[in-house]
Each structure stands twice: as structure tokens, then as C-alpha cells.
Motif scaffolding. Structure first.
Motif, mmCIF file in Angstrom:
data_model
loop_
_atom_site.group_PDB
_atom_site.id
_atom_site.type_symbol
_atom_site.label_atom_id
_atom_site.label_comp_id
_atom_site.label_asym_id
_atom_site.label_seq_id
_atom_site.Cartn_x
_atom_site.Cartn_y
_atom_site.Cartn_z
ATOM 1 N N ILE A 4 0.838 -1.200 0.000
ATOM 2 C CA ILE A 4 0.000 0.000 0.000
ATOM 3 C C ILE A 4 0.870 1.244 0.000
ATOM 4 O O ILE A 4 0.614 2.204 -0.734
ATOM 5 C CB ILE A 4 -0.972 -0.003 1.197
ATOM 6 N N ARG A 5 1.927 1.231 0.800
ATOM 7 C CA ARG A 5 2.826 2.392 0.854
ATOM 8 C C ARG A 5 3.549 2.601 -0.474
ATOM 9 O O ARG A 5 3.774 3.735 -0.903
ATOM 10 C CB ARG A 5 3.810 2.263 2.004
ATOM 11 N N ILE A 7 2.347 1.678 -3.469
ATOM 12 C CA ILE A 7 1.324 2.193 -4.378
ATOM 13 C C ILE A 7 1.076 3.672 -4.106
ATOM 14 O O ILE A 7 0.941 4.476 -5.027
ATOM 15 C CB ILE A 7 0.024 1.377 -4.270
ATOM 16 N N GLU A 8 1.035 4.041 -2.834
ATOM 17 C CA GLU A 8 0.847 5.438 -2.464
ATOM 18 C C GLU A 8 1.982 6.312 -3.013
ATOM 19 O O GLU A 8 1.756 7.431 -3.478
ATOM 20 C CB GLU A 8 0.745 5.584 -0.952
ATOM 21 N N ALA A 9 3.204 5.790 -2.981
ATOM 22 C CA ALA A 9 4.345 6.541 -3.535
ATOM 23 C C ALA A 9 4.129 6.806 -5.023
ATOM 24 O O ALA A 9 4.396 7.911 -5.503
ATOM 25 C CB ALA A 9 5.643 5.771 -3.301
ATOM 26 N N THR A 11 1.168 6.872 -6.534
ATOM 27 C CA THR A 11 0.002 7.744 -6.668
ATOM 28 C C THR A 11 0.383 9.200 -6.439
ATOM 29 O O THR A 11 -0.029 10.094 -7.177
ATOM 30 C CB THR A 11 -1.107 7.326 -5.684
ATOM 31 N N ARG A 12 1.185 9.447 -5.424
ATOM 32 C CA ARG A 12 1.605 10.822 -5.130
ATOM 33 C C ARG A 12 2.575 11.376 -6.161
ATOM 34 O O ARG A 12 2.772 12.579 -6.247
ATOM 35 C CB ARG A 12 2.260 10.879 -3.756
ATOM 36 N N SER A 27 8.172 5.556 0.253
ATOM 37 C CA SER A 27 7.249 4.642 0.938
ATOM 38 C C SER A 27 7.717 4.268 2.334
ATOM 39 O O SER A 27 7.041 3.522 3.036
ATOM 40 C CB SER A 27 7.051 3.373 0.110
ATOM 41 N N LEU A 69 -4.868 5.317 -10.901
ATOM 42 C CA LEU A 69 -3.930 5.900 -9.941
ATOM 43 C C LEU A 69 -3.406 7.239 -10.447
ATOM 44 O O LEU A 69 -3.230 8.183 -9.680
ATOM 45 C CB LEU A 69 -2.777 4.936 -9.660
ATOM 46 N N GLU A 73 -4.001 11.023 -8.605
ATOM 47 C CA GLU A 73 -3.026 12.066 -8.294
ATOM 48 C C GLU A 73 -3.583 13.430 -8.662
ATOM 49 O O GLU A 73 -3.496 14.391 -7.893
ATOM 50 C CB GLU A 73 -1.704 11.846 -9.041
ATOM 51 N N VAL A 76 -6.340 14.496 -6.155
ATOM 52 C CA VAL A 76 -5.751 14.875 -4.860
ATOM 53 C C VAL A 76 -5.108 16.250 -4.962
ATOM 54 O O VAL A 76 -5.322 17.114 -4.108
ATOM 55 C CB VAL A 76 -4.739 13.807 -4.383
#
Length: 85
Positions: A4-5, A7-9, A11-12, A27, A69, A73, A76
Motif C-alpha cells: 500500500i505504501r 502504491i501510495e508513492a 500515486t503521489r 514509501s 492511480l 493524483e 488529490v
């Protein structure tokens, strides 16, 4: 949780190409974890290796999840910018 972390990297930083070192830093995971997670996400087709750049990846624009994703971005960032007004 580490996936998840990672994927978050992505996404951001959807518009960027990320090395495994970047991914580990963004991440907050160990480089070995970043490597294993990028391998798995690559196998799933969500990210893809960048031609000519060793250990560098980007969201796969041909993959539905990769596209979503990338859109996330933008949403967000738009929401954050609206909060600044």
C-alpha cells in the motif's frame, strides 16, 4: 501494508519515473521491500519498467489500475489546491 505504501508513492508521484531507491524513500520501506513490491506490481501490470533506465518504474498507462492511480493524483492535487484558496 508495504505494498500500500509503495502504491501510495506512485500515486503521489504519478507523473514521475521512480527508481527503487526513490520508492523505498517515498514509501518509508527498505530497498529490498521496495524491490520485491515493484516486482509484484510489475507482474500485475500496474507499473512497468522504464526502457533504458535500470530499476526505474512508472505507472503503466495501458493498465486500468495504473490509469486510475494517475487520475487519483490529479484529483488529490486539485483538492489540495482548492484548500489553499
Amino acid at each position: 501494508m508495504s505494498r500500500i505504501r509503495v502504491i501510495e508513492a506512485f500515486t503521489r508521484n504519478a507523473s514521475r519515473r521512480l527508481s527503487t531507491d526513490d520508492i523505498a524513500r517515498l514509501s518509508d520501506t527498505k530497498p529490498s521491500v521496495a524491490r520485491s513490491q515493484t516486482q509484484r506490481l510489475s507482474e500485475l501490470g500496474i507499473i512497468e519498467a522504464v526502457d533504458g533506465e535500470e530499476n526505474t518504474f512508472e505507472l503503466n498507462s495501458d493498465d486500468e489500475i495504473g490509469q486510475l492511480l494517475r487520475q487519483l493524483e490529479g484529483v488529490v492535487l486539485k483538492r489540495l489546491l482548492e484548500g489553499e484558496e
